[in-house]
Enzyme design. Structure first.
Site, PDB file in Angstrom:
ATOM      1  N   PRO A 222       0.842  -1.205   0.000  1.00 38.95           N
ATOM      2  CA  PRO A 222       0.000   0.000   0.000  1.00 38.95           C
ATOM      3  C   PRO A 222       0.873   1.251   0.000  1.00 38.95           C
ATOM      4  O   PRO A 222       1.513   1.574   0.987  1.00 38.95           O
ATOM      5  CB  PRO A 222      -0.807  -0.127   1.298  1.00 38.95           C
ATOM      6  CG  PRO A 222       0.012  -1.009   2.181  1.00 38.95           C
ATOM      7  CD  PRO A 222       0.764  -1.936   1.284  1.00 38.95           C
ATOM      8  N   ASP A 398       5.911   2.154   1.977  1.00 37.91           N
ATOM      9  CA  ASP A 398       5.003   1.040   2.225  1.00 37.91           C
ATOM     10  C   ASP A 398       4.347   1.255   3.583  1.00 37.91           C
ATOM     11  O   ASP A 398       5.005   1.171   4.624  1.00 37.91           O
ATOM     12  CB  ASP A 398       5.806  -0.266   2.211  1.00 37.91           C
ATOM     13  CG  ASP A 398       4.932  -1.509   2.349  1.00 37.91           C
ATOM     14  OD1 ASP A 398       3.766  -1.384   2.764  1.00 37.91           O
ATOM     15  OD2 ASP A 398       5.440  -2.611   2.060  1.00 37.91           O
ATOM     16  N   HIS A 399       3.037   1.508   3.579  1.00 41.84           N
ATOM     17  CA  HIS A 399       2.340   1.851   4.822  1.00 41.84           C
ATOM     18  C   HIS A 399       2.197   0.653   5.761  1.00 41.84           C
ATOM     19  O   HIS A 399       1.789   0.811   6.911  1.00 41.84           O
ATOM     20  CB  HIS A 399       0.958   2.441   4.512  1.00 41.84           C
ATOM     21  CG  HIS A 399       0.563   3.534   5.455  1.00 41.84           C
ATOM     22  ND1 HIS A 399       0.894   3.536   6.783  1.00 41.84           N
ATOM     23  CD2 HIS A 399      -0.126   4.685   5.251  1.00 41.84           C
ATOM     24  CE1 HIS A 399       0.413   4.609   7.370  1.00 41.84           C
ATOM     25  NE2 HIS A 399      -0.205   5.340   6.448  1.00 41.84           N
ATOM     26  N   ARG A 400       2.523  -0.548   5.286  1.00 42.09           N
ATOM     27  CA  ARG A 400       2.547  -1.694   6.195  1.00 42.09           C
ATOM     28  C   ARG A 400       3.728  -1.599   7.156  1.00 42.09           C
ATOM     29  O   ARG A 400       3.659  -2.079   8.294  1.00 42.09           O
ATOM     30  CB  ARG A 400       2.652  -3.006   5.410  1.00 42.09           C
ATOM     31  CG  ARG A 400       1.497  -3.305   4.471  1.00 42.09           C
ATOM     32  CD  ARG A 400       1.780  -4.545   3.637  1.00 42.09           C
ATOM     33  NE  ARG A 400       3.005  -4.387   2.842  1.00 42.09           N
ATOM     34  CZ  ARG A 400       3.536  -5.355   2.096  1.00 42.09           C
ATOM     35  NH1 ARG A 400       2.950  -6.547   2.050  1.00 42.09           N
ATOM     36  NH2 ARG A 400       4.633  -5.142   1.394  1.00 42.09           N
TER      37      ARG A 400
END
Length: 427
Positions: A222, A398-400
């Site tokens: 994401p 990467d928002h993870r």
């Protein structure tokens, strides 16, 4: 009589096939261990493959221009009853079926000096041997022409048989002019005939690999992109000062070198941007080193070679590494091993006059920084509008792995270091 078939090796992680560009040997030739026998083109680079055994060439199993899958045999060597030569404790083939790393592929030696990690002795610098001069050879079935991929493509478009040409280039290499002369075409590109204003190009090589990687990244991680506009006037002033400094006299200092140094320093405060999301075991892998990828546009497409242990290098060393890396990439000679294992990437869109963008992450990485063009723009300084050197930065992450706070802090740190290089002593 012992006949060994040499399978196409995996010269870089994730590669499944390669195109045979040209053979350096023919049936009947005697070969030695590590003698270059063939040049191939993978999705990442052109590579010269060495022979893993000593013996006599029995048969060439793949024609120039053919695309061969990794593991498929490409040449048969008559070893005359001898056993495979031991290469550092390994024979020509490992137990898992892959060919052991030899000279010409795998991690390559370099003359660039690296600063050792703390507590580790300095590694000896190894000079890479010069590449052998290409010579046209003959094989059973006809002459094997030496020509670069763009020239082969032009010959195919013009209907020219390369095997009938004698190259006028260095070492007998066939040039574009040779092909155009044989076709009776003028040096300029031919104008498309009415009704033929489209052309189709197979999706392969670097373009195919890049497309697959970008699709995988876009639909797996994401993405979040943040932007920051920075007054980099102090950085540009320092750059001018360094040009006259004796230590930097022969070094090309670019804004990219400053950005690379800023990234390496800022990673210390926000290590999350240098981490990796590992889906299988359900872990985030934090890395105490920075293998800095630099996105480079080349005639073969987009490639991202790495500066290994960039965090251990000074500004001068980074500038030298970047100059060597980009020069090698433009020549299409980046080794596949040099494009693997990156932890963070910078894409310098500013060289194209572009202000910013929304870069897509390289698979396996958690952040990428876009460095925009540096322009003269009005800026407010001490309440007065004055002309300043201004640059836009864009950070995708990467928002993870990276939260908004962490991404924002990292981008702000990079911006602060470019706006005021003296801040580096506080990191």
């Amino acid at each position: 009589m012992a006949i060994k078939q040499f399978p196409l090796p995996d010269v870089g992680e994730g590669l499944t096939e390669a195109e045979i560009l040209g053979w350096r040997v023919k049936p009947g030739d005697a070969v030695t261990v590590n003698q270059v026998i063939v040049e191939i083109e993978t999705a990442k680079a052109s590579v010269e493959l060495p022979c893993p055994w000593a013996g006599t060439v029995r048969e060439l199993l793949a024609d120039p221009g053919a695309t061969v899958e990794v593991g498929a045999p490409i040449i048969a060597i008559d070893m005359g009853g001898a056993e495979p030569v031991d290469n550092g404790g390994k024979t020509g083939e490992e137990s898992n079926g892959r060919v052991a790393n030899l000279v010409g592929y795998g991690p390559r030696a370099t003359s660039t000096k690296r600063r050792p990690r703390k507590g580790q002795p300095a590694a000896a610098v190894v000079e890479a041997p010069p590449a052998p001069k290409a010579e046209p050879v003959a094989q059973a079935g006809g002459y094997v022409p030496l020509a670069k991929p763009p020239v082969r493509k032009l010959a195919k478009e013009l209907g020219v048989d390369l095997t009938n040409l004698a190259g006028t280039g260095s070492g007998g290499v066939i040039t574009r002019e040779d092909v155009q002369s044989a076709a009776g075409a003028p040096p300029a590109a031919p104008t498309a005939a009415p009704g033929a204003r489209e052309r189709r190009v197979p999706i392969k090589g670097v373009r195919k690999a890049t497309a697959q990687a970008m699709v995988t990244s876009a639909f797996t991680a994401p993405h979040v992109t943040e932007f920051l506009t920075v007054d980099v006037t102090p950085m540009m002033e320092l750059r001018e000062q360094l040009k006259s400094h004796p230590e930097f006299r022969d070094v090309k200092i670019t804004p990219l070198a400053f950005a690379a140094k800023a990234v390496c320093l800022a990673v210390r405060r926000t290590p999350d941007v240098n981490a990796t999301w590992d889906e299988a075991p359900g872990e985030i892998v934090y890395k105490d080193y920075v293998h800095l990828g630099i996105a480079a546009a080349t005639p073969r497409g987009l490639v991202v070679p790495k500066v290994r242990d960039a965090d251990q290098q000074s500004l001068k060393e980074l500038a030298q590494s970047l100059e060597q890396l980009t020069s090698t990439a433009r020549e299409g000679r980046t080794a596949p091993a040099d494009m693997l294992g990156g932890t963070f990437t910078i894409t310098n869109v500013g060289v194209f006059g572009v202000d910013t963008g929304t870069p897509i992450l390289n698979p396996g990485e958690s952040a990428i920084l876009a460095l925009g063009a540096i322009r003269d723009m009005p800026w407010v300084v001490d309440g007065q509008v004055v002309p300043r050197k201004v640059c836009q930065l864009a950070l995708s992450f990467d928002h993870r792995v990276v939260d908004g706070q962490q991404g924002s802090q990292f981008l702000a740190d990079v911006g602060a270091l470019l706006a005021n290089p003296a801040m580096a002593i506080t990191y």
